[in-house]
Design an enzyme around this catalytic site. Structure first.
Site, PDB file in Angstrom:
ATOM      1  N   VAL A  96       2.288   6.226   6.560  1.00  0.00           N
ATOM      2  CA  VAL A  96       0.856   5.891   6.395  1.00  0.00           C
ATOM      3  C   VAL A  96       0.232   5.557   7.757  1.00  0.00           C
ATOM      4  O   VAL A  96      -0.950   5.841   7.992  1.00  0.00           O
ATOM      5  CB  VAL A  96       0.703   4.722   5.390  1.00  0.00           C
ATOM      6  CG1 VAL A  96       1.209   3.407   5.959  1.00  0.00           C
ATOM      7  CG2 VAL A  96      -0.736   4.587   4.919  1.00  0.00           C
ATOM      8  N   ASP A  97       1.039   5.039   8.671  1.00  0.00           N
ATOM      9  CA  ASP A  97       0.579   4.725  10.039  1.00  0.00           C
ATOM     10  C   ASP A  97       0.080   6.010  10.712  1.00  0.00           C
ATOM     11  O   ASP A  97      -1.039   6.089  11.236  1.00  0.00           O
ATOM     12  CB  ASP A  97       1.758   4.136  10.817  1.00  0.00           C
ATOM     13  CG  ASP A  97       1.331   3.448  12.124  1.00  0.00           C
ATOM     14  OD1 ASP A  97       2.219   3.060  12.890  1.00  0.00           O
ATOM     15  OD2 ASP A  97       0.105   3.335  12.353  1.00  0.00           O
ATOM     16  N   SER A 116       6.483  -1.467   3.891  1.00  0.00           N
ATOM     17  CA  SER A 116       7.942  -1.436   4.127  1.00  0.00           C
ATOM     18  C   SER A 116       8.735  -0.582   3.151  1.00  0.00           C
ATOM     19  O   SER A 116       9.949  -0.475   3.297  1.00  0.00           O
ATOM     20  CB  SER A 116       8.537  -2.861   4.096  1.00  0.00           C
ATOM     21  OG  SER A 116       8.212  -3.523   5.299  1.00  0.00           O
ATOM     22  N   GLY A 149       8.682   2.568   2.685  1.00  0.00           N
ATOM     23  CA  GLY A 149       8.940   3.954   3.144  1.00  0.00           C
ATOM     24  C   GLY A 149      10.026   3.951   4.205  1.00  0.00           C
ATOM     25  O   GLY A 149      11.179   3.595   3.918  1.00  0.00           O
TER      26      GLY A 149
HETATM   27  N1  APR Z   1      -1.852   6.766   1.677  1.00  0.00           N
HETATM   28  C1  APR Z   1      -1.266   5.769   0.989  1.00  0.00           C
HETATM   29  N2  APR Z   1       0.034   5.455   1.086  1.00  0.00           N
HETATM   30  C2  APR Z   1       0.789   6.231   1.899  1.00  0.00           C
HETATM   31  C3  APR Z   1       0.249   7.306   2.662  1.00  0.00           C
HETATM   32  C4  APR Z   1      -1.136   7.548   2.511  1.00  0.00           C
HETATM   33  N3  APR Z   1      -1.754   8.525   3.185  1.00  0.00           N
HETATM   34  N4  APR Z   1       1.268   7.867   3.374  1.00  0.00           N
HETATM   35  C5  APR Z   1       2.389   7.184   3.055  1.00  0.00           C
HETATM   36  N5  APR Z   1       2.106   6.207   2.165  1.00  0.00           N
HETATM   37  C6  APR Z   1       3.008   5.243   1.564  1.00  0.00           C
HETATM   38  C7  APR Z   1       4.449   5.638   1.419  1.00  0.00           C
HETATM   39  O1  APR Z   1       4.611   6.479   0.263  1.00  0.00           O
HETATM   40  C8  APR Z   1       5.088   4.272   1.216  1.00  0.00           C
HETATM   41  O2  APR Z   1       4.998   3.916  -0.171  1.00  0.00           O
HETATM   42  O3  APR Z   1       3.035   4.089   2.370  1.00  0.00           O
HETATM   43  C9  APR Z   1       4.185   3.322   2.012  1.00  0.00           C
HETATM   44  C10 APR Z   1       4.829   2.763   3.272  1.00  0.00           C
HETATM   45  O4  APR Z   1       5.641   3.760   3.874  1.00  0.00           O
HETATM   46  P1  APR Z   1       5.647   3.966   5.477  1.00  0.00           P
HETATM   47  O5  APR Z   1       4.385   4.555   5.909  1.00  0.00           O
HETATM   48  O6  APR Z   1       6.907   4.678   5.814  1.00  0.00           O
HETATM   49  O7  APR Z   1       5.678   2.486   6.087  1.00  0.00           O
HETATM   50  P2  APR Z   1       6.895   1.455   6.209  1.00  0.00           P
HETATM   51  O8  APR Z   1       7.954   1.701   5.206  1.00  0.00           O
HETATM   52  O9  APR Z   1       6.250   0.117   6.245  1.00  0.00           O
HETATM   53  O10 APR Z   1       7.515   1.801   7.646  1.00  0.00           O
HETATM   54  C11 APR Z   1       6.711   1.514   8.780  1.00  0.00           C
HETATM   55  O11 APR Z   1       7.059   3.699   9.623  1.00  0.00           O
HETATM   56  O12 APR Z   1       5.325   5.121   9.987  1.00  0.00           O
HETATM   57  C12 APR Z   1       6.171   4.229  10.613  1.00  0.00           C
HETATM   58  O13 APR Z   1       4.889   3.390  12.462  1.00  0.00           O
HETATM   59  C13 APR Z   1       5.397   3.076  11.161  1.00  0.00           C
HETATM   60  O14 APR Z   1       7.303   2.238  12.302  1.00  0.00           O
HETATM   61  C14 APR Z   1       6.469   2.043  11.181  1.00  0.00           C
HETATM   62  C15 APR Z   1       7.247   2.319   9.922  1.00  0.00           C
END
Ligand code: APR
Length: 363
Positions: free
Chosen positions: A32-33, A116, A118
């Site tokens: 999502v970042d 967290s 993902g």
């Molecule tokens: N809209 C809504 N939710 C989303 C989107 C989107 N466009 N893209 C992904 N997600 C969801 C994923 O399905 C998951 O349920 O966001 C949730 C969090 O997943 P991640 O983005 O992987 O975040 P996280 O698990 O907190 O890991 C953070 O991953 O992307 C890197 O820079 C970030 O290092 C950090 C780590």
């Protein structure tokens, strides 16, 4: 409904603030970042570069750049390492600090991804429970519309046991009485539409000549409904015979009257009730100020859950709003599962409804 679970791409949402599951550098990444930085444009990276990073469990805020939202709140969730390094406390802190920051900025609506769950590997069902618990706790003290945004089905999980328990309950009840529920409806209609011939024998005996008997579906007159819960005998008009005044005079307690009576009987405040029902204050005051207000079925049920009513009283209260629980409707069967198991947590019920692709409780 102050807390909603929705399927969406968070970068498309027009709410006041969206929350980014970032890493401590705040300089972008994947998931999502990555999606937020991509949609917000290069200006976001520049803004984040001035923030000096962010500690796990904390949150910082920037403008929305090219996104439709006003603000982006960047928070850093914990990496899952088995649950022994304070991950839960840090994840709870992500939600609390993001909500406090949004409140300080005067946001009326905020959208969260499942932080967290993902790349950071937090077990999805536990990540969901923490998100719901922290947001629900905040909403007890604050008025805000909060979304939990589920991007794709596989990133959403309720606990295995709960899911299989509900699936089994649906299997038994939904399929089994599917046919009979129509018959139950037919009996229900006949009782309400005063056709003497359709009432089961015993109900006919009780009826005084010229008076229809109004009964809630019960073991006696509709053998498919578990509890015997005959409504007290009331003089009910049969449209052809009664005048309008008689009809209005014989109207019994309305939905909102019963709701307010039940709130008093339970000794809770109005606010406690509508917050437990996940209903916003505005809708509650509409219902409170109009004795004939007709709520949606899911709103009526949300209040039954907030009042922790047993099934017969749920049926009675639904009937005041013109509805009935039907076992040929998955939403109703799931609600009945929770009531039967005396689990009146509207947020947990909504998590389950969402898992089974059903509408949620509340307005
Ligand atoms: N809209 C809504 N939710 C989303 C989107 C989107 N466009 N893209 C992904 N997600 C969801 C994923 O399905 C998951 O349920 O966001 C949730 C969090 O997943 P991640 O983005 O992987 O975040 P996280 O698990 O907190 O890991 C953070 O991953 O992307 C890197 O820079 C970030 O290092 C950090 C780590």
């Amino acid at each position: 409904m102050p807390l909603k679970i929705i399927r969406a791409d968070i970068t498309q949402l027009k709410c006041d603030a969206i929350v980014n599951a970032a890493n401590s550098s705040l300089l972008g990444g994947g998931g999502v970042d990555g999606a937020i930085h991509k949609a917000a444009g290069p200006g976001l990276l520049k803004k984040c570069g001035t923030l000096g990073g962010c500690k796990t469990g904390e949150a910082k805020i920037t403008g929305g750049c090219k996104l439709p939202c006003k603000y982006i709140i960047h928070t850093v969730g914990p990496r899952w390492s088995g649950g022994t390094r304070g991950e839960e406390a840090l994840l709870r802190s992500c939600y609390r600090s993001s909500l406090e920051l949004a409140k300080r900025k005067g946001c009326k609506s905020v959208a969260f991804p499942l932080i967290s769950s993902g790349a950071y590997g937090y077990p999805k069902d536990q990540a969901l429970v923490i998100a719901v618990e922290e947001i629900a706790a905040f909403l007890l003290e604050n008025d805000m519309l909060v979304y939990i945004v589920i991007y794709d089905k596989q990133s959403y999980r309720i606990s295995e046991n709960l899911f299989s328990d509900i699936a089994a309950f649906i299997d038994d009840n939904y399929v089994e009485v599917h046919f009979e529920s129509n018959r139950a409806d037919a009996i229900y209609d006949s009782v309400y539409f005063d056709s003497q011939a359709d009432l089961p024998g015993d109900a006919q005996k009780e009826r005084a000549p010229g008076k229809a008997l109004r009964r809630a579906p019960s073991a006696k007159n509709a053998p498919f409904f578990g509890e015997a819960n005959a409504a007290p005998e009331t003089a009910v008009f049969s449209p052809s015979k009664a005048s309008l005044e008689d009809a209005l005079k014989s109207m019994d307690e309305s939905f909102s009257e019963m709701l307010l009576r039940k709130i008093d009987e339970k000794g809770i405040t109005d606010a406690e009730c509508y917050k437990k029902a996940n209903i916003d204050r505005k809708l509650f005051s509409k219902i409170r100020n109009d004795r004939l207000y007709k709520p949606s079925k899911s709103t009526a049920l949300a209040f039954c859950i907030a009042l922790e009513l047993p099934l017969p009283e749920v049926r009675d209260m639904l009937m005041k709003a013109g509805y009935a629980l039907s076992r040929s409707n998955k939403f109703d069967v799931i609600i009945e599962y929770f009531i039967t198991n005396k689990n009146y947590n509207v947020f947990e019920i909504n998590e389950a409804l969402f898992a089974f692709d059903q509408a949620l409780l509340g307005a």
